[in-house]
Every structure is written in C-alpha cells, then in structure tokens.
Design an enzyme around this catalytic site. Structure first.
Site, PDB file in Angstrom:
ATOM      1  N   GLY B  44       9.891 -10.857 -15.500  1.00 24.89           N
ATOM      2  CA  GLY B  44       8.650 -10.606 -14.770  1.00 24.89           C
ATOM      3  C   GLY B  44       7.823  -9.583 -15.539  1.00 24.89           C
ATOM      4  O   GLY B  44       8.025  -9.386 -16.742  1.00 24.89           O
ATOM      5  N   HIS B 268       4.802  -6.275   4.677  1.00 24.26           N
ATOM      6  CA  HIS B 268       3.376  -6.423   4.375  1.00 24.26           C
ATOM      7  C   HIS B 268       2.616  -6.900   5.608  1.00 24.26           C
ATOM      8  O   HIS B 268       3.025  -7.854   6.256  1.00 24.26           O
ATOM      9  CB  HIS B 268       3.214  -7.433   3.234  1.00 24.26           C
ATOM     10  CG  HIS B 268       1.868  -7.388   2.602  1.00 24.26           C
ATOM     11  ND1 HIS B 268       0.736  -7.797   3.259  1.00 24.26           N
ATOM     12  CD2 HIS B 268       1.465  -6.978   1.370  1.00 24.26           C
ATOM     13  CE1 HIS B 268      -0.304  -7.629   2.447  1.00 24.26           C
ATOM     14  NE2 HIS B 268       0.106  -7.143   1.300  1.00 24.26           N
ATOM     15  N   ARG B 332       0.022  -0.031   4.078  1.00 26.06           N
ATOM     16  CA  ARG B 332       0.702  -1.205   4.616  1.00 26.06           C
ATOM     17  C   ARG B 332       1.652  -0.895   5.764  1.00 26.06           C
ATOM     18  O   ARG B 332       1.720  -1.630   6.746  1.00 26.06           O
ATOM     19  CB  ARG B 332       1.495  -1.868   3.483  1.00 26.06           C
ATOM     20  CG  ARG B 332       0.572  -2.490   2.475  1.00 26.06           C
ATOM     21  CD  ARG B 332       1.317  -3.034   1.287  1.00 26.06           C
ATOM     22  NE  ARG B 332       0.365  -3.727   0.421  1.00 26.06           N
ATOM     23  CZ  ARG B 332       0.669  -4.267  -0.741  1.00 26.06           C
ATOM     24  NH1 ARG B 332       1.893  -4.188  -1.205  1.00 26.06           N
ATOM     25  NH2 ARG B 332      -0.249  -4.890  -1.443  1.00 26.06           N
ATOM     26  N   GLU B 427      10.508  -3.299  -9.927  1.00 28.10           N
ATOM     27  CA  GLU B 427      10.927  -3.251  -8.526  1.00 28.10           C
ATOM     28  C   GLU B 427      12.426  -2.992  -8.405  1.00 28.10           C
ATOM     29  O   GLU B 427      12.900  -2.496  -7.392  1.00 28.10           O
ATOM     30  CB  GLU B 427      10.549  -4.569  -7.822  1.00 28.10           C
ATOM     31  CG  GLU B 427      10.761  -4.530  -6.311  1.00 28.10           C
ATOM     32  CD  GLU B 427      10.346  -5.828  -5.606  1.00 28.10           C
ATOM     33  OE1 GLU B 427       9.790  -6.726  -6.272  1.00 28.10           O
ATOM     34  OE2 GLU B 427      10.589  -5.923  -4.389  1.00 28.10           O
ATOM     35  N   LEU B 443       2.289  -3.926  -9.791  1.00 29.44           N
ATOM     36  CA  LEU B 443       1.983  -4.455 -11.113  1.00 29.44           C
ATOM     37  C   LEU B 443       1.865  -3.300 -12.093  1.00 29.44           C
ATOM     38  O   LEU B 443       2.340  -3.353 -13.222  1.00 29.44           O
ATOM     39  CB  LEU B 443       0.678  -5.259 -11.064  1.00 29.44           C
ATOM     40  CG  LEU B 443       0.632  -6.400 -10.043  1.00 29.44           C
ATOM     41  CD1 LEU B 443      -0.686  -7.154 -10.143  1.00 29.44           C
ATOM     42  CD2 LEU B 443       1.793  -7.352 -10.243  1.00 29.44           C
TER      43      LEU B 443
END
Lengths: 250, 639
Positions: B44, B268, B332, B427, B443
């Site tokens: 990733g 989320h 969030r 992560e 990101l």
C-alpha cells in the site's frame, strides 16, 4: 430473488474448464452481485462442494480486482465494476452466465480467477516518471493548466481491471496503455521520458501477447472508469512521433 | 520482569528533533547497500513507497503482497485527500498547527515528536507526489487546490477528485514498478506472510504461502518491514477491503513484538447504512461530503415522514447545534458518537432506524447542482448505485462504520519494534494518530513513513548488522515453516459444520456490540468470556474445503479469521484496561456531563503496549508514558 447460474469452473490453468449449473436462492434484491456469489458459496461449502473461486477486494469499485464476464459482458450490465453491480438489475428467475476475463495474456488460475500481471509488466516498461525520493522541487513551482490536469486525471482514473482487454475481440490492451501514456504525457512533469515511455510500453504490450486495436471501441463502452477512447488516438500520435524521431535520430 | 520501553525520542527542541536525528543517524554507504537484503510486506502507500525508495537507495528489496498486483492494496480506496501544511490558502496554516491539530484530534494520546515529524514531512510528500505526476486538483491559475476536512479550521487537504488514495498509490506503485524494472526490488504478488522468523531474537525473515500454488517457503533478510495495514476486519463488516487482515502483525506479536493500543479503532461517521445480514462489506462516503452536506435527524422520535415533508424547524441539525465552531466538520469520533446517540434516542432514519441524513439541498441551492456534481459526482453516483436513491433530490442516509485502526505494533522513533530488525509502517503501527485519526492523515502517514522516515532510520539498525547474514537453511527458518504448514494442515483436517464466514460474522457482531462505538466494563467482560469459547469452537467445528497445495480462498480466509479470533481478545482486554474515554475509545462509564469523552490524564496518559505471554496466559501490559512539552493537555472542545 432466485437465479439460475451457469458458472465457469476450472480446477487450474492446466485443466480444461466447463460451465456448471447452480441455483442462487433467496437472494435479496439489495445484494451486490458478489454478495450473491458469497451466498451461493456459503451453500456450496455447507454441502461440501468446492466454492466458486473469484477475485474481489475493495468491493467499492476502485481496486480493480473483481473481474467477471456476466452474460457475455465484462463487469456485466451497466457502468462500473462487478462489485458495483446490484441484483436489482436482474429479473427474478433470470439465467445468468458467469465467466472469467478471457485473453491469451491473462492466463487462467482457477474458476473465475485469471492472472493479469501482464499489466504490471507494461507499467514496469515505462509507466512512470522517475523521481528520486526527496529530490522533487516545491510543488507549486510548476503550474499545470487546470484543463491539462483534469484531462490527465481522466486518464489516470484507469483502475487496471483489464475489462478493456476482455471486451476487445482482439484482446488488445490499447485503452489501458493509452490511459497511462496520456496521464503522464499530458503533464509537464512527464515530458522528459515521454518518447521512451510510449515506445517501451507499446513494445512490451506487443511482446506480452495482447492483440492489436481494430477500432471496435468495445473497451471504451465497458470501461468502469470511463476512460475515453480518444486517449488511444493520443497514444498513436505519441508513438508515431516518437518512432519517427527515433528512426531519423533527431 | 517487565521490559522498559525506550521510544528513542531525540533530545532538543521539537522542531529540531528530526533534523538532529538524521544528522546523528548511522549511515550505510552506497557500495554496501546492495549487500543488505530487506523484506517489505505489504504494497500500500507505506509499503510501496518504502520498497521503491529503499530499492532506489541501492538496497536489495523483496516486496510481498496478497493482492494480484501491488496496485490494488487498500490504500487505493481512500477518497478524500492528504493533508500538508503548505499554507497555500494563506489561511494561517503552519507545521505547528498541523502538528497541534493532529495531537488534539488524537485526544492527546500520541507522541509529540512523531507527530511533529509527520507534519514537517507533509511538505515533502506533496512535492514528491506532484513530481511523480499525481494529478491533484488545481485552480484555474494552475496551482494546487485545497479543501477542508474534519477537526480543523484551515484548508490543507490536497485531493484528486474523490480518488486521492488511488492516485497516490499509483504514484508509489509506478515508482515501485520502476525499481522492479531496475532489478533492485523483486515483487511477490499473491503471496501471504504467515509468520515472522527470529534468529537470536532479531527479525531475519518470514514464512510465506504462494496463494496460487499453495507452496509454503521462507525468505531471509537483514531486516523485515511490515506495512500490512490495519485490523478493522476483526469487526467483519467494515469499510476495509475483503482481504485486509491482522495476520502479519499478529504473528509478529506472537513472536515478541508489542501490540500497542489495540482498542483505538476509528468508526467513520459517513458510511452507507447496513441493509441486511447477507452484507459482506460497508461502503464509505468520503468525509469531504461534510464540507457541503448538513447532518440532521427529525426532532421527533420515530417520525415517519419523508425528509422533504419535515419542515426545517422540526429538524435537529445536531452537530451544528452542539458544536457551533466546527459544525458538521467535527472530528470523526465525535460525529460518529453523536449519530449513535440520536439513533439510540429513536430519532434515526431509514428502514433500520440506524441512519442520519446528510443533506445537500442547502449547498445545491447556494452553489448550484453542477458545482456539487463537480465536487462529489462520483460519490453521489456510487450512493445511487448502492441504495437506488438520488442524493441530489433526497438526503443521503449515513451511519458510522469501522474504518481505520489507530492501534498497531509498537514502534520507536526509528519505526522499529522492540524486536530488533522488525520495522512497522503505516496503519500497521500505532504511532501517530493517538486515539483518533483526523481525515486525510492516513495517506500522509503512510507516505511519510515509506518515502521519508524508514529510508533514513533503517540504517541505524542495518549498520549494526554487517556480516550477520541469516540463511533460510538455519533451523529457525525450518521450524517456523514447519509450524505454518502444521497449522494449515490442522485447519484443513477439522472438517466441521460451520463455514469460516459464519465464524467471522459472529465474531464481528460480538465485537461491534461490545467493543464498538461505545464500550463498558460489563460488555467487555462478556466479550472476553465469549471470544475464547468462539475460538475453541472454531478449531473444532470449522469447515475448510479443498487442500493446501492449491488456490484456496476458504483456506486463506480461515487463517485470517483464526488470527482475528485471538486478536479480538487483546482488543477487548485493552479496552477494558483503559478506564477512561479518549478519541474513538468511548467508555460509557467515563463521560462529561455533556456526554463527551472524559480522559483521565493522571492514570492513562500512556501507550498501552501488550506483550504476548503464551496461549492461555494474560498478556503483560507495558506502559510508555506520554510526555507533553509543547501542547497543553486539555479537554478537547469543538464547540
């Protein structure tokens, strides 16, 4: 809802495959196509039969992993990927044919799973801008016209699923290659390698056994990322120019 | 005897720590780099950027991913954007402000030094990505555009339509493919890590299974880097990709790496509500929608009217009412908890009653439908496709869903775990987001770790390893490989009555109920009773068909669920031990009068790092206390 499925089963790349019949029973209309297959697989597993192998991952239309041909159409009816297809698009008791993406350059692995690593080989051949990490100039030092940036984004939206190849009667990879060549070639950052990029990528594409484009435009019609066939014209132009310059050594 | 954790934070003033550290770090000379073999697991943003950059530096890299291509890692699904403190909008942003927002957003449970470094590097990331050709949104003048995200009052988010993760990942993937062409990186797609191999206590290799042929073998290296993502799929339903799993980090944990803050999970707020038990995953609607969408529910309980029939004065725009300063752009955790609260009050909307409206009618009136279409067109389409509803005409229905996990393997400032040689990025580590991650920061962290941190810090370890090559012929490799093979054979030999998915779904329901948006001691204790029983049943009654020497998706899933069944227990234990509320960890017993998270800084201002102690033994809790020199710990307020 209930469906009759005709599913391509193939033990591995070396064994022949064939269609097998399955019943998909009590499928909610809100289920996605892949959730319908999950339901079928749960019942197959419960009855001791090998579940149907198929690729999927993000299930939100962006990773490009899912790759089914449904009733003869890559990703099935409607725009978007297989994972974004919902059963409400079908009528109750429909018969649904499910096959893998078929192309010489995508050898089968099992059932509906094929090997699309040929796409990685094409990117390897030149689908990048070489930037040594840490050596980049300040981002806003190079303005890019909004129009060019937007157009580059449209090309860059390609998810690399391979449906364009599966849809093409010649299994050409032109749309895929043109998307990357255009994305990078439209940006000022991509100019330094523009000519070598297009030549290397096209050569690699040919070498890997993809067919040649005969302007059927099936690729554009099924592309879930709506990559436009006009990028193929851009690819041809870039390729012709780069080849000519190479021959003339200018 | 308990181990002492040294986070290796450099001394000196906050803004000098990273440059000082780089200046003092060891180096590996260019001619020596090809002598070092490095393993990167995961492709990733963190894994691909690390593998590409380390390859470019001249190291000999092997990169592994379970997907069929590194381009498909789940970073690709990130929609909204990436933060950077460029201050291009001239709205008062700075490295310090990004640092402060991230620390505060994380509810003061992350390390100051790490977060400051992240904010500093954010500037380089944008430069790097633009140079690679990432087609970020631009203004008409040709310069980069920005938008706002939750928890902040500046516009610092860079974006590429609703596909920022895709474009950043493709940038990293292309850099990786270039290194593959150069021969510095060898890529192993459709290959899953099953275990970590230690030699003399150092991470020196991995056991992998080729997912196509089923072949199991080992790879040796001088250091191992895990960039294998989060564990959100422990909840079964999440916004993660189907393949996301905890196996690599959990296996490393069982080999000695500490697992930090596993109870810090992010729910989320803007996802499409669950529609039925057949559902295999949940779909996120980007947080960027909260820039223009207004969140509301009817004031009346169980109001049966359709949204257009409910007049404005009978609607409760509860975020705007409770948090006037941030309104719909609260962080969030707060947005999610408030959605749960209004639904628990019986004011939820949609068939399940578990939903709130995200309404664009005011924005459409103000900016016109075409502007809204330009900003969020693909998201509206996706919403329509899934729900059969047109969000230009009727409000979206949204509900919180598991999305990201802030917890992960404990790492020091060099991103190395307590196991020498084992490094963890993105992560998969615990390091930068505290108890709650702000939007557009994942990101940033993945690329910061991969492009800029690890290429510099790994030399500190490698420089001590000259001439200490491991080999797959060593008994440690043979033993680990054998264990992995036995485990697979065992899974295949049970031939029970329940499918792997059935177990996964049961586990997911349990942890969502007891360790989801709200937790309490009683529920967590109940979960801690039930999980071992569930696990025992799994190992007696799971049905995995086929055999190991073939492409076998049920077997892949079985191995991952077996690990989730162990990991879930640690997550609940951590949640039970943390007797406070902070960020995404909301303990019902600990809340302010207004129902906000009530931290206990006196007792819980620490990282909870867990040490594996054996299959039937309670893990050891090791605390790294968090010191705050530059920010003042305060009750988070977004009012």
């Amino acid at each position: 809802m209930n469906f009759k499925l005709k599913v391509w089963r193939q033990k591995d790349g070396a064994s022949p495959g064939s269609f097998k019949d399955y019943d998909a029973k009590d499928v909610p209309s809100e289920a996605s196509f892949l959730e319908m297959l999950d339901i079928v697989n749960e019942s197959l597993a419960a009855s001791g039969e090998d579940p149907i192998a198929f690729d999927s991952d993000c299930r939100e239309g962006i990773c490009g992993t899912c790759s089914l041909v449904i009733n003869g159409i890559p990703h099935g009816p409607g725009k978007g990927t297989t994972c974004q297809l919902y059963m409400r698009r079908f009528a109750d008791s429909d018969t649904i044919w499910i096959e893998p993406f078929r192309a010489a350059a995508f050898p089968p692995i099992k059932d509906l799973v094929v090997d699309r690593s040929a796409f990685d080989r094409i990117i390897e051949a030149g689908g990048y801008i070489v930037v040594r990490t840490g050596s980049a100039p300040e981002a806003n030092s190079l303005p890019v016209a909004k129009h060019d940036a937007d157009l580059a984004m449209e090309a860059a939206a390609c998810i690399g699923c391979g449906a364009c190849v599966a849809a093409c009667p010649n299994s050409a990879a032109m749309l895929f290659v043109s998307a990357k060549v255009s994305h990078l070639g439209l940006l000022p950052q991509g100019q330094a390698e523009r000519e070598s990029r297009v030549i290397h990528m096209v050569r690699k594409m040919d070498e890997l056994g993809f067919g040649s484009c005969r302007n059927h435009y099936e690729c554009e019609a099924i592309c879930p990322a709506e990559v436009s066939a006009t990028f193929m014209a851009r690819l041809n132009q870039d390729y012709a120019l780069a080849s000519a310059k190479k021959v003339l050594a200018v | 005897m308990s181990m002492i954790l040294d986070p290796k934070i450099p001394s000196g003033p906050l803004e000098k720590k990273w440059s000082k550290h780089r200046g003092e770090s060891k180096l590996v000379a260019p001619n020596n780099r090809p002598k070092f073999d490095l393993i990167v697991v995961g492709s990733g943003l963190a894994g691909a950027s690390a593998a590409a950059t380390l390859g470019e530096l001249g190291y000999n890299v092997k990169c592994f991913c379970f997907q069929d291509s590194p381009r498909r890692a789940h970073s690709i699904a990130a929609q909204g954007g990436i933060n950077a403190a460029k201050n291009y909008q001239n709205d008062g942003d700075s490295v310090f402000r990004l640092f402060y927002d991230t620390i505060k957003g994380g509810d003061f449970r992350s390390r100051e030094a790490n977060v400051y470094r992240l904010a500093e590097i954010s500037l380089n990331i944008i430069d790097q990505c633009v140079a690679q050709g990432v087609p970020f949104a631009r203004e008409y003048g040709g310069l980069l555009a920005n938008r706002s995200f939750g928890g902040v009052q500046v516009s610092r988010t860079f974006y590429a339509r609703g596909q920022t993760g895709q474009q950043l990942l493709l940038g990293a993937y292309q850099a990786l493919q270039h290194e593959i062409a150069e021969g510095t990186v060898k890529m192993y797609p459709r290959t899953e890590m099953l275990d970590l191999v230690l030699v003399n206590g150092h991470a020196k290799g991995i056991v992998v299974r080729n997912l196509v042929t089923g072949e199991i073998n080992t790879h040796a290296a001088d250091a191992v880097i895990l960039a294998t993502g989060g564990y959100g799929n422990v909840f079964y339903l999440s916004t993660n990709a189907k393949g996301c799993n905890v196996t690599a980090t959990w296996r490393a944990h069982k080999r000695g790496a500490l697992f930090a803050n596993p109870c810090f999970t992010q729910i989320h707020p803007t996802c499409i509500p669950v529609s039925g038990p057949y559902q295999a995953k949940l779909t996120l609607m980007s947080e960027s929608l909260r820039n223009d969408g207004r969140v509301w529910v009817p004031k009346k309980k169980g109001d049966p009217r359709s949204p257009d029939q409910i007049p404005k004065e009978e609607r409760d725009y509860y975020l705007e009412r409770k948090y006037p300063a941030f309104g719909n752009l609260v962080p969030r955790d707060i947005a999610s908890r408030n959605a749960k609260e209004v639904c628990d009050q019986g004011r939820g909307v949609g068939p399940s009653g578990l939903g709130v409206y995200l309404d664009f009618s005011d924005a459409i009136q103000r900016h016109g439908e075409s502007t809204i279409r330009e900003r969020y067109g693909n998201l509206f389409e996706m919403y329509q496709n899934i729900t059969n509803e047109n969000a230009y005409k009727t409000p979206m229905r949204i509900y919180p869903a598991v999305h990201y996990t802030m917890g992960g393997l404990w790492v020091d400032y060099n991103l190395m775990t307590n196991v020498p040689g084992l490094h963890v990025l993105g992560e998969a580590n615990f390091s930068d987001h505290g108890a709650n991650r702000l939007g557009a920061s994942a990101l940033m962290q993945g690329l910061s770790d991969g492009y800029f941190v690890i290429p510099s810090t790994i030399a500190n370890y490698l420089a001590t390893q000259m001439g200490k090559k491991a080999s797959t012929e060593q008994p440690e490799f043979k033993a680990a490989e054998n264990e992995a093979r036995c485990r697979i054979n065992r899974l295949l030999s049970i031939k029970g009555k329940k499918t792997v998915t059935t177990f996964h779904r049961e586990l997911g329901l349990l942890v969502w109920d007891k360790c989801g948006m709200a937790r309490d001691a009683q529920g967590l204790q109940e979960a801690l009773q039930k999980i071992p029983a569930m696990r025992a049943e799994f190992w007696e009654n799971v049905n995995v068909l086929g055999d190991g020497a073939e492409f076998n998706q049920a077997l892949e899933h079985a191995g991952r669920v077996a690990d989730f069944l162990e990991f879930a227990e640690l997550m609940c234990l951590d949640a039970l031990e943390r007797n406070e509320s902070c960020g995404g960890h909301f303990r019902l017993e600990f809340q302010t009068k207004e129902g906000e998270a009530l931290r206990d800084d006196e007792h819980y201002c620490h990282v909870a790092a867990w040490e594996y102690a054996g299959p039937h033994t309670r893990p050891n809790l090791i605390k790294e206390s968090l010191g705050f020199e530059y920010v003042k710990l305060s009750q988070r307020s977004y009012k």
